[in-house]
Design a protein around this motif. Structure first.
Motif, PDB file in Angstrom:
ATOM      1  N   VAL A  95       0.838  -1.196   0.000  1.00  0.00           N
ATOM      2  CA  VAL A  95       0.000   0.000   0.000  1.00  0.00           C
ATOM      3  C   VAL A  95       0.876   1.250   0.000  1.00  0.00           C
ATOM      4  N   ARG A 142      -7.424   2.620   9.242  1.00  0.00           N
ATOM      5  CA  ARG A 142      -7.449   1.222   8.814  1.00  0.00           C
ATOM      6  C   ARG A 142      -6.317   0.858   7.861  1.00  0.00           C
ATOM      7  N   LEU A 143      -5.805   1.806   7.107  1.00  0.00           N
ATOM      8  CA  LEU A 143      -4.715   1.475   6.188  1.00  0.00           C
ATOM      9  C   LEU A 143      -3.360   1.876   6.753  1.00  0.00           C
ATOM     10  N   ARG A 147      -1.367  -2.718   7.525  1.00  0.00           N
ATOM     11  CA  ARG A 147      -1.787  -2.822   6.125  1.00  0.00           C
ATOM     12  C   ARG A 147      -0.897  -1.991   5.211  1.00  0.00           C
ATOM     13  N   GLN A 150       1.385  -4.299   3.604  1.00  0.00           N
ATOM     14  CA  GLN A 150       0.867  -5.479   2.935  1.00  0.00           C
ATOM     15  C   GLN A 150       0.688  -5.204   1.455  1.00  0.00           C
ATOM     16  N   VAL A 152      -1.211  -5.034  -2.071  1.00  0.00           N
ATOM     17  CA  VAL A 152      -2.588  -4.610  -2.305  1.00  0.00           C
ATOM     18  C   VAL A 152      -3.511  -5.808  -2.512  1.00  0.00           C
ATOM     19  N   LEU A 155      -5.858  -6.906   0.225  1.00  0.00           N
ATOM     20  CA  LEU A 155      -6.829  -5.962   0.789  1.00  0.00           C
ATOM     21  C   LEU A 155      -8.244  -6.299   0.334  1.00  0.00           C
ATOM     22  N   SER A 156      -9.206  -5.831   1.112  1.00  0.00           N
ATOM     23  CA  SER A 156     -10.599  -5.972   0.707  1.00  0.00           C
ATOM     24  C   SER A 156     -10.888  -4.974  -0.414  1.00  0.00           C
ATOM     25  N   ASN A 159     -11.091  -1.372   0.688  1.00  0.00           N
ATOM     26  CA  ASN A 159      -9.774  -0.819   1.013  1.00  0.00           C
ATOM     27  C   ASN A 159      -8.972  -0.521  -0.247  1.00  0.00           C
ATOM     28  N   ARG A 160      -9.173  -1.340  -1.270  1.00  0.00           N
ATOM     29  CA  ARG A 160      -8.475  -1.052  -2.530  1.00  0.00           C
ATOM     30  C   ARG A 160      -8.977   0.249  -3.125  1.00  0.00           C
ATOM     31  N   THR A 163      -7.412   2.947  -1.273  1.00  0.00           N
ATOM     32  CA  THR A 163      -6.000   3.092  -1.650  1.00  0.00           C
ATOM     33  C   THR A 163      -5.889   3.829  -2.975  1.00  0.00           C
TER      34      THR A 163
ATOM     35  N   ASP B 427      -8.033  -3.236  14.810  1.00  0.00           N
ATOM     36  CA  ASP B 427      -8.691  -3.442  13.529  1.00  0.00           C
ATOM     37  C   ASP B 427     -10.097  -3.996  13.726  1.00  0.00           C
TER      38      ASP B 427
END
Lengths: 258, 449
Positions: A95, A142-143, A147, A150, A152, A155-156, A159-160, A163, B427
């Protein structure tokens, strides 16, 4: 002076007139929505503004400067950034890397300085990381923690999307073109995105043009709505006026047989 | 800081191990294998920059290596090797003027000219520059293409460069198909290649973890998105191509010096092919992987000789049996680890059955003359390499390392991408309405909306 101005843009693909005689002005601090049925030319319009396509005729003026004919990276350097309808993230990169790449064009150090890690490069790199975190903080924590490192692809979907929006912001653009920012999101996430887009303008000082199909989102945040149909601008104005425009209703629902 | 010290320590240990290898007896085979690994490793890492990090399939690497080899050879050739009967196709001009020794003395740098090592460094650098220049010339027109088309064009350019030294007009500089012999063998000394490899590792890892390296990887991941995010595609592609060509030239120079001769067959297409196999084995996009893959390929080629020795036939039967049974056991192991049912796939019983039959045959007919007669299989090394490649492609398509890079954090932590318990809790708090009452209100709103 308007931030972005399209003057009588034409674009044809072979025999298909994808955009004909579209003019549009976007003032600083506005949220403008472009809506229209499928194939109306919304994405083509975005591609024309960002330099993916060159208009056949007409001018695109950004901050008083003609930008048609520039390549996409040059347009981005001028200050227009976009997100894509179907995500185009750097899937296998983290990310953080995704948010750092759009800042690369502002780097002043040469590649040799980057390899040698000169003090200026190190300073620039730190600055880039700071900006990246700042942009990600728009979306809450959250990012921000694990994350960040991590890739991409773990990611859910939501979240993508976040991003990708952070990535567009990180280019340092003034104008964000969001291509269906809420596609594939559930109502709760759509609502969050709505608030975030508003915060982009209010807190981030961005001007926003978005293509969207979810009418409640459009109605909630747009200052102005532009309706395209078969590449022609058929209506422009306040959300309430536009959705009651008979031409727009016809474009979306068809004409009633008398 | 810890990682830095660990790296220094391991480099020191490697150097120490190399030192003991050089002083002890009977290690010349291993040392030359290591030298080859280091030289080819440099080439593989440089090819990896284009093929792995930039994501462009380039098949012309042997051309750049050849340029490096020839330039080093010409510049380094000692005076006695320049006599006309040795290099009879070389023009007088090239013989007399393309000489680093003369250049340095002309500049009054006699101290440098007296040291063959200093000359070698300078020659390698010039070789790299020549290859890089060619990289720009080849890259600028061809990098507008994509995918297969680009691969074909780079392959074409590579072959043109390779065949050029044979042309009569160019032979005045290259000695034509005879090649150049008698190059000083500096690279035969392992410290040369070791230090060169360290330098290359340092350079490429620094490049990879810089903003430029990220831009390259962005282009690999998604060209359109990278361009939309302000990455100048043409500039970065040509930059990567040029850097890659530079180090290809350097490795070509090292190889020419290692062989002490160079001709057009030294760098044929199989060089590029070999490098491609190495980086695909190790993991496209990973510097560690490129080096690892090169090591595997070189070691198989150097030490795979025993596979091609004459042996009694029962050895062949027995190894066939062992391989089959091992494959059977391996499949069961993999399926068990992946929790697949049934643990033994019915089709895989074939492996077990064939293995068992071969084993029985070996034992039952052990005394028979046809079991004791000597047979020899040529080309087993290459077959082994091919089998390794097939297995990697089936079971781990991204190569041994994938895109991952060796780092101390990967081994002893801390891993930043794995959440700590604290982060996990936070989280969960962010997304679970039972833990976070504020979230619940929002959720109710949505339900009514």
């Amino acid at each position: 002076m308007p931030l972005l101005e399209l003057r009588n843009i034409y674009k044809a693909f072979g025999g298909l007139q994808a955009i004909s005689n579209v003019s549009l002005t976007v003032n600083e601090g506005e949220i403008v929505s472009v809506i229209g049925p499928n194939g109306a030319g919304k994405s083509t319009l975005f591609n024309l503004i960002t330099g993916v396509y060159k208009p056949d005729r007409g001018d695109i003026i950004f901050q008083g400067e003609r930008i048609n004919g520039l390549t996409p990276d040059q347009v981005t350097k001028k200050g227009i950034a976009r997100t894509f309808q179907n995500l185009r993230l750097f899937t296998h990169l983290s990310v953080l890397d995704n948010i750092l790449i759009p800042q690369h064009h502002r780097l002043k150090s040469s590649w040799l300085a980057a390899v040698l890690r000169t003090p200026r490069y190190v300073r620039e790199e730190e600055e880039m990381k700071k900006i990246a975190l700042e942009k990600l903080s728009f979306f809450g924590p959250r990012l921000m923690s694990f994350r960040l490192h991590q890739p991409v692809y773990v990611l859910s979907y939501a979240n993508r999307r976040r991003t990708e929006m952070a990535r567009a912001m990180a280019t340092g653009a003034k104008l964000l073109l969001l291509d269906e920012p809420s596609a594939g999101m559930n109502p709760k996430e759509t609502k969050e995105i709505t608030q975030i887009i508003r915060r982009f303008r209010d807190e981030g000082g961005y001007t926003i043009v978005l293509v969207e199909h979810k009418m409640n989102l459009v109605g909630e945040i747009s200052d102005r709505v532009v309706v395209l149909d078969y590449g022609v601008k058929i209506a422009e104005g306040d959300y309430k006026d536009v959705v009651n425009d008979p031409q727009v209703i016809e474009a979306y629902l068809g004409r009633r047989e008398e | 800081m810890r990682d830095y010290l660990l790296t220094l320590l391991s480099v020191g240990l490697a150097a120490l191990a190399l030192y003991f290898l050089t002083v002890s007896e009977g290690t010349s085979g291993l040392l030359s294998a290591l030298t080859l690994i280091f030289i080819w490793g440099i080439a593989a890492i440089s090819l990896n920059l284009i093929n792995g990090q930039l994501g462009i399939l380039s098949l012309g690497h042997h051309g750049f290596m050849l340029i490096g080899g020839y330039v080093t050879a010409l510049l380094m050739l000692p005076a006695r090797e320049r006599r006309p009967f040795r290099t009879r196709l070389l023009s007088d001009w090239a013989r007399n003027h393309l000489d680093l020794d003369k250049w340095l003395r002309g500049l009054g740098l006699d101290a440098l000219a007296n040291s063959i090592d200093a000359k070698f460094i300078i020659a390698l650098f010039i070789a790299g520059l020549a290859a890089a220049l060619l990289g720009i010339i080849v890259g600028a027109p061809s990098l507008r293409l994509k995918g297969d088309y680009l691969a074909i064009v780079t392959f074409g350019f590579g072959e043109i460069i390779r065949l050029l030294p044979n042309a009569p007009e160019v032979a005045a500089f290259t000695n034509g198909p005879l090649g150049i012999k008698g190059i000083p063998g500096n690279a035969g000394n392992i410290w040369w290649t070791f230090l060169a490899l360290l330098l290359v590792l340092w350079f490429f890892s620094r490049l990879k973890f810089s903003s430029y390296g990220r831009a390259f990887e962005g282009i690999r991941e998604d060209e359109i998105a990278a361009e939309a995010m302000g990455v100048n595609l043409a500039y970065h592609k040509i930059l990567a191509f040029t850097i890659s060509a530079f180090f290809a030239g350097v490795s070509g120079g090292l190889y020419a010096s290692y062989l002490q001769s160079v001709d057009t067959q030294t760098f044929n297409f199989f060089v590029t092919f070999f490098l491609l196999v190495a980086i695909s084995l190790g993991g496209l996009g990973s510097i560690t992987g490129a080096l690892l893959g090169t090591a595997i390929v070189v070691l198989v080629r150097v030490y795979g000789g025993f596979l091609e020795q004459p042996n009694p036939a029962w050895v062949g039967y027995l190894s066939g049996a062992v391989l089959m049974l091992a494959a059977f056991a391996f499949s069961a192991y993999i399926r068990k680890a992946r929790r697949l049912r049934p643990v033994i796939e019915p089709k895989h019983f074939i492996f077990g059955a064939v293995g068992a039959v071969l084993l029985v045959i070996t034992i039952a007919f052990f005394k028979q003359p046809w079991m004791q007669q000597t047979v020899q299989f040529f080309g087993m090394r290459k077959m082994l390499l091919a089998v390794i490649l097939i297995l990697i492609m089936i079971y781990r398509r991204e190569g041994v390392m994938g895109r991952a890079e060796f780092s101390w954090k990967l081994i002893i932590g801390p891993r930043e991408d794995i959440p700590t318990d604290e982060q996990r809790k936070q989280d969960a708090w962010l997304s679970n309405p039972d833990l976070n009452p504020g979230l619940k209100e929002d959720g109710d709103d949505d339900a009514s909306a």
